[in-house]
Design an enzyme around this catalytic site. Structure first.
Site, mmCIF file in Angstrom:
data_model
loop_
_atom_site.group_PDB
_atom_site.id
_atom_site.type_symbol
_atom_site.label_atom_id
_atom_site.label_comp_id
_atom_site.label_asym_id
_atom_site.label_seq_id
_atom_site.Cartn_x
_atom_site.Cartn_y
_atom_site.Cartn_z
ATOM 1 N N LYS A 13 0.831 -1.216 0.000
ATOM 2 C CA LYS A 13 0.000 0.000 0.000
ATOM 3 C C LYS A 13 0.861 1.259 0.000
ATOM 4 C CE LYS A 13 -2.285 -0.668 3.836
ATOM 5 N NZ LYS A 13 -1.628 -1.895 4.289
ATOM 6 N N ARG A 88 -9.163 1.483 9.622
ATOM 7 C CA ARG A 88 -8.661 0.147 9.915
ATOM 8 C C ARG A 88 -9.671 -0.688 10.683
ATOM 9 N NH1 ARG A 88 -2.860 1.095 9.321
ATOM 10 N NH2 ARG A 88 -1.660 -0.814 9.577
ATOM 11 N N ARG A 127 11.563 -6.433 4.706
ATOM 12 C CA ARG A 127 11.365 -5.003 4.463
ATOM 13 C C ARG A 127 12.183 -4.140 5.420
ATOM 14 N NH1 ARG A 127 5.427 -2.267 4.666
ATOM 15 N NH2 ARG A 127 5.569 -2.613 6.911
ATOM 16 N N ARG A 153 11.569 -1.831 11.039
ATOM 17 C CA ARG A 153 10.540 -1.394 11.981
ATOM 18 C C ARG A 153 10.345 -2.455 13.047
ATOM 19 N NH1 ARG A 153 5.422 0.389 8.308
ATOM 20 N NH2 ARG A 153 4.370 -0.617 10.057
ATOM 21 N N ARG A 164 -0.021 -8.652 13.698
ATOM 22 C CA ARG A 164 -0.583 -7.657 12.761
ATOM 23 C C ARG A 164 -1.523 -8.335 11.764
ATOM 24 N NH1 ARG A 164 4.337 -4.912 10.229
ATOM 25 N NH2 ARG A 164 2.879 -3.451 9.296
HETATM 26 P P1 AMP Z 1 1.178 1.093 9.102
HETATM 27 O O1 AMP Z 1 2.392 1.898 8.820
HETATM 28 O O2 AMP Z 1 -0.022 1.536 8.312
HETATM 29 O O3 AMP Z 1 1.424 -0.396 8.986
HETATM 30 O O4 AMP Z 1 0.800 1.368 10.639
HETATM 31 C C1 AMP Z 1 1.695 1.059 11.680
HETATM 32 C C2 AMP Z 1 0.957 1.016 13.014
HETATM 33 O O5 AMP Z 1 0.387 2.312 13.284
HETATM 34 C C3 AMP Z 1 -0.224 0.063 13.082
HETATM 35 O O6 AMP Z 1 0.173 -1.278 13.332
HETATM 36 C C4 AMP Z 1 -1.008 0.662 14.238
HETATM 37 O O7 AMP Z 1 -0.381 0.394 15.486
HETATM 38 C C5 AMP Z 1 -0.849 2.153 13.972
HETATM 39 N N1 AMP Z 1 -1.939 2.631 13.081
HETATM 40 C C6 AMP Z 1 -1.803 3.094 11.802
HETATM 41 N N2 AMP Z 1 -3.000 3.430 11.296
HETATM 42 C C7 AMP Z 1 -3.922 3.163 12.270
HETATM 43 C C8 AMP Z 1 -5.324 3.264 12.348
HETATM 44 N N3 AMP Z 1 -6.069 3.704 11.320
HETATM 45 N N4 AMP Z 1 -5.923 2.918 13.517
HETATM 46 C C9 AMP Z 1 -5.213 2.496 14.577
HETATM 47 N N5 AMP Z 1 -3.871 2.328 14.547
HETATM 48 C C10 AMP Z 1 -3.223 2.662 13.410
#
Ligand code: AMP
Length: 210
Positions: A13, A88, A127, A153, A164
């Site tokens: 994404k 989400r 990654r 990360r 996740r």
């Molecule tokens: P991402 O970079 O999109 O994989 O997001 C990394 C982390 O940020 C996720 O695993 C959540 O802990 C937090 N996060 C990102 N977007 C959201 C969301 N819409 N709602 C809640 N937590 C989020």
């Protein structure tokens, strides 16, 4: 164009978001990137989000929704936006619908990137991410975008990846039927070259009227 990208972690994404945002000249709004920027800057929001992020759990809806609501008041969303990582869960999708209904600017489409679990685990464990611009990077020591150092990360480590994926299945995947019912869902396979996937997405979106 007002777009949402949905898909499991590792479906690409973030990478596709960069290309699509450039193609449509709209801002790429990644809630994960906003949390990481806050974490890096040591803000109270970053501190609050860290333990959830490190464990692969969702940050509380109240915190995330307010952050997105605020971001959608910025001038740069006047001609559209691409949301990556939000919503989400169904409650967030309902909040987004209400925010946009109030502004009379509903979504044009929701792009779903689908990918098998084995491929997700393989991609996430290899990654790396840029420390400066958070661009996903694979097989490089420096970010191709900005030259920053790359790191793994905390939530791309094996123990957290499994959680996740569970969170995605349990909490996020229900938004796919939510958006299908709304008539907004467009599904794109996430296996193949980055260029091909972008081309499929743009071709599918060309049938959406703005
Ligand atoms: P991402 O970079 O999109 O994989 O997001 C990394 C982390 O940020 C996720 O695993 C959540 O802990 C937090 N996060 C990102 N977007 C959201 C969301 N819409 N709602 C809640 N937590 C989020």
């Amino acid at each position: 164009m007002r777009l949402v990208l949905v898909g499991p972690p590792g479906a690409g994404k973030g990478t596709q978001a960069q290309f699509l945002a450039a193609h449509y000249s709209i801002p790429h709004i990644s809630t994960g990137d906003i949390f990481r920027a806050n974490l890096k800057a040591g803000t109270p929001l970053g501190v609050q989000a860290q333990s959830f992020m490190d464990r692969g759990e969702l940050v509380a809806d109240s915190v995330t929704n307010e952050m997105v609501k605020d971001r959608l008041t910025h001038d740069d969303v006047a001609h559209g936006f691409l949301l990556d990582g939000f919503p989400r869960n169904v409650a967030q999708a309902e909040v987004l619908r209400a925010i946009l209904a109030e502004k009379k600017t509903p979504l044009h489409a929701v792009l779903e990137f689908s990918l098998a679990n084995e491929e997700i685990v393989a991609r996430l464990s290899s990654r790396r991410t840029c420390k400066d611009c958070f661009q996903p990077c694979v097989g490089v020591d420096k970010c191709p975008q900005c030259g920053g150092d790359v790191y793994q990360r905390e939530d791309d480590k094996a123990e957290v990846i499994a959680r996740r994926l569970e969170v995605y299945q349990e909490q996020t995947s229900p938004i796919i039927s939510f958006y299908r019912t709304e008539g907004l869902l467009i599904s794109v396979g996430a296996l193949g070259s980055v260029e091909d996937i972008t081309a499929h997405a743009i071709s599918a979106l060309s049938r959406v009227s703005e």
